[in-house]
Write a protein that holds these residues in place. Structure first.
Motif, PDB file in Angstrom:
ATOM      1  N   LEU A 160       0.821  -1.201   0.000  1.00 52.06           N
ATOM      2  CA  LEU A 160       0.000   0.000   0.000  1.00 52.06           C
ATOM      3  C   LEU A 160       0.859   1.258   0.000  1.00 52.06           C
ATOM      4  O   LEU A 160       1.986   1.266   0.498  1.00 52.06           O
ATOM      5  CB  LEU A 160      -0.904   0.016   1.241  1.00 52.06           C
ATOM      6  N   SER A 161       0.300   2.320  -0.550  1.00 48.40           N
ATOM      7  CA  SER A 161       0.978   3.608  -0.492  1.00 48.40           C
ATOM      8  C   SER A 161       0.568   4.322   0.793  1.00 48.40           C
ATOM      9  O   SER A 161      -0.466   4.023   1.391  1.00 48.40           O
ATOM     10  CB  SER A 161       0.607   4.462  -1.709  1.00 48.40           C
ATOM     11  N   GLY A 162       1.383   5.259   1.224  1.00 51.60           N
ATOM     12  CA  GLY A 162       1.052   6.005   2.430  1.00 51.60           C
ATOM     13  C   GLY A 162       1.186   5.157   3.682  1.00 51.60           C
ATOM     14  O   GLY A 162       1.936   4.186   3.734  1.00 51.60           O
ATOM     15  N   ASP A 163       0.418   5.514   4.707  1.00 52.99           N
ATOM     16  CA  ASP A 163       0.527   4.831   6.001  1.00 52.99           C
ATOM     17  C   ASP A 163      -0.756   4.083   6.363  1.00 52.99           C
ATOM     18  O   ASP A 163      -1.117   3.979   7.534  1.00 52.99           O
ATOM     19  CB  ASP A 163       0.870   5.838   7.100  1.00 52.99           C
ATOM     20  N   LEU A 164      -1.435   3.543   5.358  1.00 54.67           N
ATOM     21  CA  LEU A 164      -2.685   2.820   5.610  1.00 54.67           C
ATOM     22  C   LEU A 164      -2.481   1.624   6.535  1.00 54.67           C
ATOM     23  O   LEU A 164      -3.380   1.237   7.272  1.00 54.67           O
ATOM     24  CB  LEU A 164      -3.292   2.336   4.289  1.00 54.67           C
ATOM     25  N   PHE A 178      -9.493   0.505   4.430  1.00 58.59           N
ATOM     26  CA  PHE A 178     -10.114   1.494   3.538  1.00 58.59           C
ATOM     27  C   PHE A 178     -11.496   0.999   3.147  1.00 58.59           C
ATOM     28  O   PHE A 178     -11.707  -0.190   2.920  1.00 58.59           O
ATOM     29  CB  PHE A 178      -9.273   1.685   2.273  1.00 58.59           C
ATOM     30  N   LYS A 179     -12.423   1.948   3.047  1.00 58.94           N
ATOM     31  CA  LYS A 179     -13.758   1.651   2.534  1.00 58.94           C
ATOM     32  C   LYS A 179     -14.234   2.870   1.763  1.00 58.94           C
ATOM     33  O   LYS A 179     -14.341   3.967   2.319  1.00 58.94           O
ATOM     34  CB  LYS A 179     -14.725   1.321   3.672  1.00 58.94           C
ATOM     35  N   GLY A 180     -14.483   2.680   0.475  1.00 57.47           N
ATOM     36  CA  GLY A 180     -14.893   3.795  -0.368  1.00 57.47           C
ATOM     37  C   GLY A 180     -14.947   3.349  -1.814  1.00 57.47           C
ATOM     38  O   GLY A 180     -15.022   2.151  -2.108  1.00 57.47           O
ATOM     39  N   LEU A 188      -4.156   3.851  -4.116  1.00 61.55           N
ATOM     40  CA  LEU A 188      -3.605   3.541  -2.798  1.00 61.55           C
ATOM     41  C   LEU A 188      -3.063   2.120  -2.720  1.00 61.55           C
ATOM     42  O   LEU A 188      -2.148   1.847  -1.943  1.00 61.55           O
ATOM     43  CB  LEU A 188      -4.684   3.730  -1.720  1.00 61.55           C
ATOM     44  N   ALA A 189      -3.656   1.222  -3.508  1.00 66.85           N
ATOM     45  CA  ALA A 189      -3.247  -0.186  -3.465  1.00 66.85           C
ATOM     46  C   ALA A 189      -3.228  -0.765  -4.878  1.00 66.85           C
ATOM     47  O   ALA A 189      -3.940  -1.726  -5.175  1.00 66.85           O
ATOM     48  CB  ALA A 189      -4.208  -0.975  -2.579  1.00 66.85           C
TER      49      ALA A 189
END
Length: 238
Positions: A160-164, A178-180, A188-189
């Motif tokens: 994953l990108s960022g700090d998820l 994540f939910k969206g 992001l993934a």
């Protein structure tokens, strides 16, 4: 067995687990089904040495046209789809193994137009998507109302990108990352949500923005991952 002159030349872009599998199958069984290797490319060429015939190793991807591939299969990263997709379609049919790249509407439009202009086919494999053809039929008939997909994996399987997924520990259990919309999730993934991207393409009228995606980290899933698909039609959920 197909005659050598009738073999379809296939270029493989990427040599991870899936790329290796495809290369091995074509080497071992390709002639029986009318396929042969035109080239194999990997960002790190040394990984190909001693496992791929030297004559099919492609050092520079920009030189792919010289190998005469009739079908090019990308199985590495969405960046390759963005950088080379339209070029691939100018000379060959193209299978996008990283359909999360198509969450970019401009790229999606560019590749579709290139396929039409050059008389080529743009393929998107369904991969681990269960019921993809049913989703497509509902979409085409106008009966598809909503589509959501939840993908649960062990945290070590996510890229994953960022700090998820920062600070996970073994034994922590389940965590929703994540939910969206799938449109928001793909950047992001990009390596983990190709199944969701394939669903968004099948559900064309909903599109990436209309299909909902959820990724879940679960330390109990050390041996497998779980994909849950919920399809809503005019009367009920399936």
């Amino acid at each position: 067995m197909a005659e050598k002159s009738k073999l379809m030349a296939v270029g493989i872009v990427g040599y991870g687990h899936l790329g290796q599998y495809l290369v091995e199958r074509i080497q071992e069984e390709g002639a029986e089904v009318g396929l042969c290797l035109a080239f194999v490319w990997n960002r790190n060429t040394e990984r190909l040495r001693n496992s791929v015939p030297e004559k099919v190793i492609l050092e520079q991807l920009s030189e792919f046209m010289e190998r005469g591939a009739e079908v090019i299969v990308e199985v590495c990263h969405p960046h390759i789809v963005k950088e080379f997709g339209a070029q691939f379609l100018s000379s060959a049919h193209f299978m996008v193994g990283s359909p999360s790249a198509l969450a970019d509407p401009q790229l999606d439009k560019q590749l579709r137009q290139a396929a039409v202009y050059h008389g080529r086919t743009l393929y998107v494999p369904s991969g681990a998507l269960w019921g993809g053809q049913d989703i497509q039929r509902l979409n085409n008939s106008g009966a598809l109302r909503a589509l959501s997909i939840r993908m649960s994996k062990h945290p070590s399987c996510f890229r994953l990108s960022g700090d998820l997924l920062s600070g996970w520990t073994e034994g922590e259990g389940r965590r929703v990352l994540f939910k969206g919309s799938v449109a928001e999730l793909c950047p992001l993934a990009p390596n983990n949500v190709n199944t969701m991207a394939a669903a968004a393409i099948a559900a064309e009228k909903l599109g990436f923005a209309g299909v909902m995606g959820e990724i879940v980290s679960d330390t109990e899933l050390s041996q497998f991952h779980v994909v849950e698909v919920e399809v809503t039609g005019p009367m009920a959920s399936l």
